[in-house]
Design an enzyme around this catalytic site. Structure first.
Site, PDB file in Angstrom:
ATOM      1  N   GLY A  60       0.837  -1.202   0.000  1.00  0.00           N
ATOM      2  CA  GLY A  60       0.000   0.000   0.000  1.00  0.00           C
ATOM      3  C   GLY A  60       0.865   1.243   0.000  1.00  0.00           C
ATOM      4  O   GLY A  60       2.046   1.191   0.366  1.00  0.00           O
ATOM      5  N   CYS A  87       5.358  -5.960   1.743  1.00  0.00           N
ATOM      6  CA  CYS A  87       5.631  -4.526   1.777  1.00  0.00           C
ATOM      7  C   CYS A  87       4.874  -3.856   2.923  1.00  0.00           C
ATOM      8  O   CYS A  87       5.159  -4.109   4.092  1.00  0.00           O
ATOM      9  CB  CYS A  87       5.306  -3.913   0.417  1.00  0.00           C
ATOM     10  SG  CYS A  87       5.962  -2.251   0.182  1.00  0.00           S
ATOM     11  N   TYR A  88       3.884  -3.023   2.625  1.00  0.00           N
ATOM     12  CA  TYR A  88       3.085  -2.414   3.694  1.00  0.00           C
ATOM     13  C   TYR A  88       2.430  -3.493   4.551  1.00  0.00           C
ATOM     14  O   TYR A  88       2.263  -3.324   5.769  1.00  0.00           O
ATOM     15  CB  TYR A  88       2.024  -1.506   3.075  1.00  0.00           C
ATOM     16  CG  TYR A  88       1.236  -0.690   4.092  1.00  0.00           C
ATOM     17  CD1 TYR A  88       1.730   0.517   4.577  1.00  0.00           C
ATOM     18  CD2 TYR A  88       0.005  -1.126   4.556  1.00  0.00           C
ATOM     19  CE1 TYR A  88       1.010   1.273   5.503  1.00  0.00           C
ATOM     20  CE2 TYR A  88      -0.724  -0.393   5.480  1.00  0.00           C
ATOM     21  CZ  TYR A  88      -0.212   0.807   5.941  1.00  0.00           C
ATOM     22  OH  TYR A  88      -0.927   1.545   6.866  1.00  0.00           O
ATOM     23  N   HIS A 174       8.255  -7.461  -3.125  1.00  0.00           N
ATOM     24  CA  HIS A 174       7.015  -7.894  -3.779  1.00  0.00           C
ATOM     25  C   HIS A 174       7.239  -9.208  -4.543  1.00  0.00           C
ATOM     26  O   HIS A 174       7.676  -9.198  -5.698  1.00  0.00           O
ATOM     27  CB  HIS A 174       6.521  -6.818  -4.754  1.00  0.00           C
ATOM     28  CG  HIS A 174       6.006  -5.590  -4.098  1.00  0.00           C
ATOM     29  ND1 HIS A 174       4.705  -5.443  -3.680  1.00  0.00           N
ATOM     30  CD2 HIS A 174       6.634  -4.436  -3.762  1.00  0.00           C
ATOM     31  CE1 HIS A 174       4.539  -4.258  -3.119  1.00  0.00           C
ATOM     32  NE2 HIS A 174       5.698  -3.625  -3.153  1.00  0.00           N
ATOM     33  N   GLU A 176       5.005 -10.974  -5.843  1.00  0.00           N
ATOM     34  CA  GLU A 176       3.975 -11.148  -6.866  1.00  0.00           C
ATOM     35  C   GLU A 176       4.355 -10.578  -8.220  1.00  0.00           C
ATOM     36  O   GLU A 176       3.705 -10.880  -9.229  1.00  0.00           O
ATOM     37  CB  GLU A 176       2.648 -10.525  -6.395  1.00  0.00           C
ATOM     38  CG  GLU A 176       2.615  -9.007  -6.381  1.00  0.00           C
ATOM     39  CD  GLU A 176       3.123  -8.377  -5.100  1.00  0.00           C
ATOM     40  OE1 GLU A 176       2.739  -7.240  -4.802  1.00  0.00           O
ATOM     41  OE2 GLU A 176       3.929  -9.030  -4.398  1.00  0.00           O
ATOM     42  N   ASP A 232     -17.573 -11.580 -22.571  1.00  0.00           N
ATOM     43  CA  ASP A 232     -18.219 -11.831 -21.281  1.00  0.00           C
ATOM     44  C   ASP A 232     -19.647 -12.353 -21.446  1.00  0.00           C
ATOM     45  O   ASP A 232     -20.027 -13.361 -20.852  1.00  0.00           O
ATOM     46  CB  ASP A 232     -18.218 -10.551 -20.430  1.00  0.00           C
ATOM     47  CG  ASP A 232     -16.812 -10.018 -20.203  1.00  0.00           C
ATOM     48  OD1 ASP A 232     -15.860 -10.816 -20.227  1.00  0.00           O
ATOM     49  OD2 ASP A 232     -16.660  -8.796 -20.015  1.00  0.00           O
ATOM     50  N   LYS A 375     -10.425 -11.262 -16.645  1.00  0.00           N
ATOM     51  CA  LYS A 375     -10.739 -11.383 -18.068  1.00  0.00           C
ATOM     52  C   LYS A 375     -10.144 -12.633 -18.703  1.00  0.00           C
ATOM     53  O   LYS A 375     -10.828 -13.359 -19.439  1.00  0.00           O
ATOM     54  CB  LYS A 375     -10.224 -10.142 -18.816  1.00  0.00           C
ATOM     55  CG  LYS A 375     -10.737 -10.021 -20.243  1.00  0.00           C
ATOM     56  CD  LYS A 375     -12.218  -9.678 -20.238  1.00  0.00           C
ATOM     57  CE  LYS A 375     -12.713  -9.277 -21.606  1.00  0.00           C
ATOM     58  NZ  LYS A 375     -14.102  -8.766 -21.568  1.00  0.00           N
TER      59      LYS A 375
END
Length: 530
Positions: A60, A87-88, A174, A176, A232, A375
């Site tokens: 964050g 992180c945060y 991070h 990710e 979609d 998506k």
């Protein structure tokens, strides 16, 4: 909609406003474990009610010492499930459990060299020295009691820490993001070694379970769906078809503004491949009259959107026993509109694009089976359901269709010119992308083109064709590389491809004597022209 057997293996991502919040959930799903995002101020009781198998605290932008800094219910750490902070998220964990966070002498932004300082379950199997991705000014300076510091960098004394007994783990970097070399290995260690989860969340497994949930939800009632031909709504139609067959009515409103061949393709797929009632509303002439002489792009959008629902509800009100409206709402829509499931505490980025303006006295219960899918997961589900690639991998296309790729007023002549030119653009770049796919094995490689189309401006230009002067229209080619449409760069197409597209358009499309290529990125431009 979450299939029951996957719900008990759910990973909750608590979002502290991170730019990578959605990315964390995506990385977990990429490893075939189901994940959902909840706001960081959710109570421990609310989180426990979701029966998570694990919790991840996102990064964050705030400082933990700011007056309005987001925090976490400290009871989260006593729920008895593994917790991982990034992180945060690491800083929140440290302050909640008695550690210390301070300002480092200088921030770390970008690649950093990480040095392991001891045994670590989270870092197991990764090198003693490795590259990670940092983005911080504050950092943990003293780990809470019971924690072991497992790595450091030149600037950050507690780059990662863990309390294996309580199954609490955290990193200042991070994992990710792709720039952290062994980030995926760390996530695998957390999910499969620490949490003991199984990688069972796959589209093939989900399709039939989701269909069964729709059957139970709907019973013997009828369902109506506004089918646009987009990814979609097409996937929802295919899923509902598997679930309830003829209880579903698909209403396809043809406004005459789709690309060449698309209405025919939609009708063929949903009348021959799926067992549904299909209503093709030919509204081309009504739209043409409403749009005649209209030049303002926002006014075009309003006319097209309003008339779409007028056409749809005109059909809906003629059908008996319709209780449900199925929609192609996907997870980013939910997150960006304030996270309905979590009480709307998340900040609203934009209004929900699938909110339907029901006429007075008309109401339906909603079915939104994709409301927790990203998506590309929707595309994977579409493939599992048997939808053809041209629909599953359809590039982004605006709801108002070609009306906003015609600059100025829309008329029949301009529509024909643009449809013909756009068909050539798509045919040539489709072929180019297919060759890249064969070479790389990736449908969206770094060199493939994400979105590509033709634009018809409201001007004419002088040309020479067959030794005669012409005064005809130009076509503008737009092709961009992007992953999410938030930013985009113009595609560096090979000169021979551009020459082939230009030559074919001028030779094959009457009324066109010039082709230009838009080489503007987003920002400062947008992808579409209107």
């Amino acid at each position: 909609m979450v299939s029951g057997s996957d719900a008990s293996s759910k990973v909750i991502v608590l979002d502290f406003g991170a730019q990578y919040g959605q990315l964390i959930a995506r990385r977990v799903r990429d490893l075939h474990v189901y994940s959902e995002i909840m706001p960081c101020d959710a109570s421990a009781d609310e989180i426990a009610a979701e029966r998570p198998a694990a919790i991840i605290l996102s990064g964050g932008p705030a400082s933990v010492y700011a007056e309005d800094a987001p925090s976490v219910d400290p009871r989260v750490f006593d729920l008895g499930v593994p917790v991982l902070g990034f992180c945060y998220g690491q800083q929140v964990m440290a302050t909640a459990l008695g550690g210390t966070v301070g300002h480092t002498e200088k921030g770390e932004y970008g690649a950093a060299r990480l040095l392991r300082t001891g045994d670590a379950q989270l870092l197991e199997g990764t090198p003693d020295a490795q590259t990670v991705w940092m983005s911080h000014r504050d950092a943990v300076t003293q780990a809470p009691a019971g924690f072991t510091v497992t790595s450091r960098t030149e600037t950050c004394p507690v780059a990662s820490m863990e309390d294996a007994g309580r199954r609490l783990y955290a990193t200042q970097f991070h994992p990710e993001v792709r720039h952290t070399d062994y980030g995926t290995d760390m996530l695998k260690n957390f999910l499969f070694q620490i949490c003991r989860l199984a990688p069972t969340w796959t589209m093939d497994n989900l399709a039939e379970r989701m269909a069964e949930e729709i059957r139970q939800q709907v019973g013997s009632d009828r369902v109506i769906l506004a089918l646009s031909g987009g990814v979609d709504s097409s996937v929802v139609a295919a899923l509902c078809s598997r679930a309830i067959g003829k209880q579903l009515t698909c209403v396809f409103v043809n406004h005459g503004l789709l690309r060449r061949g698309e209405p025919e393709q939609v009708e063929e797929v949903f009348t021959k491949q799926f067992d549904v009632d299909f209503v093709h509303v030919h509204a081309e002439e009504r739209y043409a009259k409403l749009l005649a002489g209209v030049t303002d792009p926002e006014r075009k959008r309003q006319i097209i959107g309003t008339q779409f629902w007028n056409e749809f509800f005109a059909v809906a009100q003629k059908l008996d026993g319709v209780k449900w409206l199925a929609q192609g709402t996907i997870y980013p829509d939910i997150i960006e509109s304030g996270a309905r499931k979590t009480g709307g505490r998340a900040s609203t980025i934009k209004s929900h694009h699938n909110l339907v303006p029901f006429p007075e006295g008309v109401s339906f219960d909603l079915i939104e089976p994709l409301d927790h899918f990203f998506k590309d997961e929707v595309r994977a589900l579409g493939t599992a359901l048997g939808l053809p690639d041209p629909i599953v991998f359809r590039q982004p296309f605006p709801g108002p269709g070609l009306a906003i790729r015609i600059i100025g007023a829309v008329d029949a002549e301009k529509l024909e010119i643009l449809k013909d030119a756009d068909a050539i653009v798509r045919e040539e770049i489709d072929s180019y992308n297919a060759r890249l796919f064969e070479e790389t094995g990736e449908r969206n490689s770094e060199h493939s083109v994400w979105q590509y189309f033709a634009v018809l401006p409201d001007v004419k230009s002088v040309g020479v064709m067959g030794d005669e002067r012409t005064y005809a229209r130009p076509i503008i080619l737009r092709a961009v590389e992007s992953s999410d449409a938030m930013t985009a760069d113009w595609a560096k197409l090979p000169y021979e491809l551009l020459a082939r597209v230009s030559g074919r358009i001028v030779a094959e499309v009457p009324g066109v004597n010039r082709v230009a290529y838009d080489i503007t990125s987003k920002p400062p431009a947008t992808i579409e022209w209107e």
